[in-house]
Design a protein around this motif. Structure first.
Motif, PDB file in Angstrom:
ATOM      1  N   ALA A  14      42.265 101.509  32.314  1.00 14.52           N
ATOM      2  CA  ALA A  14      41.833 101.799  33.675  1.00 14.52           C
ATOM      3  C   ALA A  14      43.006 102.287  34.510  1.00 14.52           C
ATOM      4  O   ALA A  14      42.867 103.204  35.328  1.00 14.52           O
ATOM      5  N   SER A  72      43.828 105.836  33.450  1.00 13.74           N
ATOM      6  CA  SER A  72      42.787 106.826  33.669  1.00 13.74           C
ATOM      7  C   SER A  72      42.700 107.218  35.149  1.00 13.74           C
ATOM      8  O   SER A  72      41.909 108.071  35.506  1.00 13.74           O
ATOM      9  N   VAL A 109      43.692 109.339  37.351  1.00 16.74           N
ATOM     10  CA  VAL A 109      44.448 110.588  37.390  1.00 16.74           C
ATOM     11  C   VAL A 109      44.027 111.402  38.606  1.00 16.74           C
ATOM     12  O   VAL A 109      43.622 112.551  38.490  1.00 16.74           O
ATOM     13  N   THR A 110      44.107 110.803  39.792  1.00 11.59           N
ATOM     14  CA  THR A 110      43.878 111.595  41.001  1.00 11.59           C
ATOM     15  C   THR A 110      45.088 112.482  41.244  1.00 11.59           C
ATOM     16  O   THR A 110      46.146 112.297  40.654  1.00 11.59           O
ATOM     17  N   LEU A 111      44.901 113.465  42.161  1.00  8.60           N
ATOM     18  CA  LEU A 111      45.999 114.403  42.427  1.00  8.60           C
ATOM     19  C   LEU A 111      47.210 113.667  42.980  1.00  8.60           C
ATOM     20  O   LEU A 111      48.349 113.950  42.626  1.00  8.60           O
ATOM     21  N   TRP A 112      46.930 112.677  43.853  1.00  5.33           N
ATOM     22  CA  TRP A 112      48.030 111.966  44.487  1.00  5.33           C
ATOM     23  C   TRP A 112      48.827 111.165  43.451  1.00  5.33           C
ATOM     24  O   TRP A 112      50.061 111.181  43.456  1.00  5.33           O
ATOM     25  N   VAL A 145      54.037 124.182  47.640  1.00  6.03           N
ATOM     26  CA  VAL A 145      53.100 123.927  48.745  1.00  6.03           C
ATOM     27  C   VAL A 145      53.612 124.602  50.011  1.00  6.03           C
ATOM     28  O   VAL A 145      52.833 125.236  50.766  1.00  6.03           O
TER      29      VAL A 145
END
Lengths: 373, 238
Positions: free
Chosen positions: B7, B10, B12-15, B33
């Motif tokens: 968990a 897994s 794997v958000t952008l932040w 950016v």
């Protein structure tokens, strides 16, 4: 420009913050629960190369030297032999001891004894004649003493013995040991050998008295050599006999089962003499490359072609391969058998292991066109 | 325990991807950016300014071809700050006025001076139009490479980490590669608008410049005719 930069920055911040916060990670792939399949690589040589043995025998470093044939084991066999059935036939009588003793007995000692015998031996022959001639003997009496005296110089001892022999029967035991010694003397003298011939008429004078003493001395000398051979053979023959199998051979009896431990193996020895699977595949691939099947032929998938060929040790084809086809139409059979024959001939020479030539000296190739379309 | 670990990995958000990245990759991402922000700032600014310029050109042409006296037009325009065609017109009129006030002798010399003045103004205006478009081109061509650099560095470090963990499980390998690929994604995100915007804006700038050149030629022809008309009577009088 400042205004547009500010707008761009604000838009970026908004978009990024929205993306970072609201766009969580992608949904996990639902791979499901999969059981792994164990995959073993089984070398086919285990099946193609089996040594004969017992299935239940334990694994050993070295195989038993000879696989045991357990076709009809009868541990109860009483007789020893090479038969498959235990026959109770008696051992064959031995005729051998005679030959063995002859071979072992030293020849030199018995020879001297018969020589004196030889002198009297011719005498028994004349004996039956002589009795018939017996009446006339008085005539040659006069000449007899002449040759005797002439020759007497050397053979005197022999003649002297002959008269001595007459008294021997009286006391044979005392004289017996002395006789061989005395008999040995004449051996060295070759003359007695030629002499017996002339004395025949001479001895004829004393036919009967001469016969008796002659009969007795031969018996004694014969016994003497026997004793000597026996003593000498005791050294060798007995020791050898101890090493020999004392069991008398017989026609019956059964081959006894080895008590050697069985080796682990299969029902029969298939050995490394058969072509391995990879070698068969190589042969198959070689032929398949050369095989051009005419495409789009009707009924071709039902045809089965069988090409048998004889190969030389260098891989070339000997003679003409035999082709037989089955199934399908005649047209397809003819076409495909021709193409199969061409393929086989074109692929020669075949590269196969030379040490297994006996296994591929005759090869039968089955062509199945259905796998080619 | 294993499920807890899964968990955690897994997520794997952008932040989280950005925060787990290395320093070099982070710098690359931040720079990209910033480049993206700058690109969009230029695009927005240029789009707006080009719209303004186009509107002014339309207004000026409408006034110019309305039959109004050039003297009056010059008087009204010279009092305010002008751009585009107005600036060209003012520069040409100023040169014309100066020459006549001081008594121009030859029409050819006057014609050349007026054209020179208009060319200088035109060059200044077109330079103003095409300013910062070069940085768009630079971002458009360089951003993918910068992003690729970040990706390569990120994959390198993640492979080193894999070698250290001695596990080739995909769950171990994936996050590092995803985080490294994020750099390329940001690079492409900045580069694609930059390339498109550069092509569009440079095309627009060329169109506006061509339009101003046409006006300059036209006005030069008008002034040339005026010079001939005004100098010949003077020469005839003399």
């Amino acid at each position: 420009m400042k205004k547009s930069l500010a707008t761009s920055t604000t838009v970026h911040v908004v978009l990024l913050s929205w993306g970072l916060l609201s766009l969580s990670g992608p949904e996990r792939l639902d791979a499901g629960i999969m059981e792994t399949l164990p995959v073993d690589i089984v070398p086919i040589s285990e099946l193609t190369q089996i040594q004969q043995g017992e299935r239940t025998a334990p694994m050993a470093e070295t195989a038993a030297p000879e696989p045991v044939e357990t076709d009809a084991p009868e541990p109860d066999a009483q007789n020893i032999g090479n038969n498959t059935v235990d026959l109770d036939s008696p051992p064959t009588p031995e005729a051998r001891p005679e030959t063995v003793e002859e071979a072992a007995a030293p020849a030199p000692t018995p020879e001297p004894v018969p020589q004196p015998e030889l002198v009297p031996e011719p005498e028994p022959e004349p004996e039956p004649v002589e009795p018939a001639e017996a009446p006339p003997p008085p005539e040659p009496e006069a000449p007899e003493p002449e040759p005797e005296q002439e020759v007497a110089a050397l053979p005197e001892p022999a003649e002297a013995e002959a008269p001595d022999a007459e008294p021997l029967p009286d006391a044979p035991e005392a004289t017996a040991p002395a006789e061989p010694e005395v008999a040995a003397l004449p051996e060295n003298i070759p003359t007695p050998m030629s002499r017996p011939e002339p004395p025949r008429p001479q001895v004829a004078e004393q036919p009967e008295p001469a016969e008796r003493p002659q009969e007795t001395p031969p018996q004694q000398p014969q016994q003497a050599p026997q004793e000597t051979t026996e003593r000498e053979s005791e050294f060798d023959a007995d020791q050898i006999a101890a090493l020999l199998n004392q069991q008398a051979p017989s026609g019956g009896g059964q081959r006894q089962v080895d008590n050697q431990q069985a080796a682990l193996g299969g029902q029969q020895t298939t050995g490394g003499e058969s072509l391995s699977q990879s070698e068969l595949d190589a042969l198959r691939g070689q032929i398949q490359r050369c095989w051009n099947v005419v495409p789009g032929m009707a009924d071709a998938t039902d045809v089965r072609i069988r090409v048998g060929m004889r190969l030389a040790p260098d891989g070339t084809i000997q003679g003409q391969p035999s082709v037989s086809a089955s199934g399908g139409s005649d047209m397809a059979q003819r076409t495909l058998s021709g193409s199969a024959l061409r393929a086989v001939l074109r692929c020669a020479p075949y590269s196969l292991p030379a040490e297994k030539y006996e296994t591929w000296s005759e090869v039968v190739v089955n062509f199945d066109p259905s796998q080619m379309f | 325990m294993e499920q807890v670990g899964l968990a955690a990995t897994s997520d794997v958000t952008l932040w989280s991807l950005f925060m787990e990245a290395g320093l070099v990759v982070k710098l690359v991402m931040v720079g990209l950016v910033a480049a993206s922000i700058w690109t969009w700032a230029i695009i927005v600014d240029k789009t707006m300014s080009f719209g303004r310029v186009r509107r002014r050109l339309d207004n000026f042409e409408e006034i110019f071809w309305s039959g109004q006296s050039l003297e009056e037009l010059y008087r009204t325009l010279s009092e305010q700050k002008t751009t585009g065609m107005g600036a060209i017109f003012v520069a040409a009129m100023r040169e014309w006025k100066k020459s006549f006030e001081r008594g121009a002798r030859t029409p050819i010399g006057l014609q050349q001076r007026i054209e020179k003045a208009m060319d200088v103004t035109l060059a200044r205006e077109s330079e103003e139009l095409e300013s910062r478009l070069g940085s768009l081109a630079t971002i458009g061509s360089a951003a993918p490479f910068i992003g690729l650099f970040g990706t390569v560095v990120g994959i390198m470090t993640s492979f080193q980490a894999i070698a250290g963990s001695q596990s080739t499980n995909l769950a171990v390998v994936a996050p590092g590669i995803a985080e490294a690929l994020l750099a390329t994604a940001i690079g492409l995100l900045a580069a694609i608008p930059a390339v498109i915007g550069y092509n569009k804006l440079s095309g627009d700038a060329n169109k506006i410049t061509a339009r101003m050149e046409a006006f300059a030629d036209e006005f030069s022809a008008i002034l040339s005719r005026q010079i001939d008309e005004k100098l010949q009577p003077r020469q005839a009088a003399e």
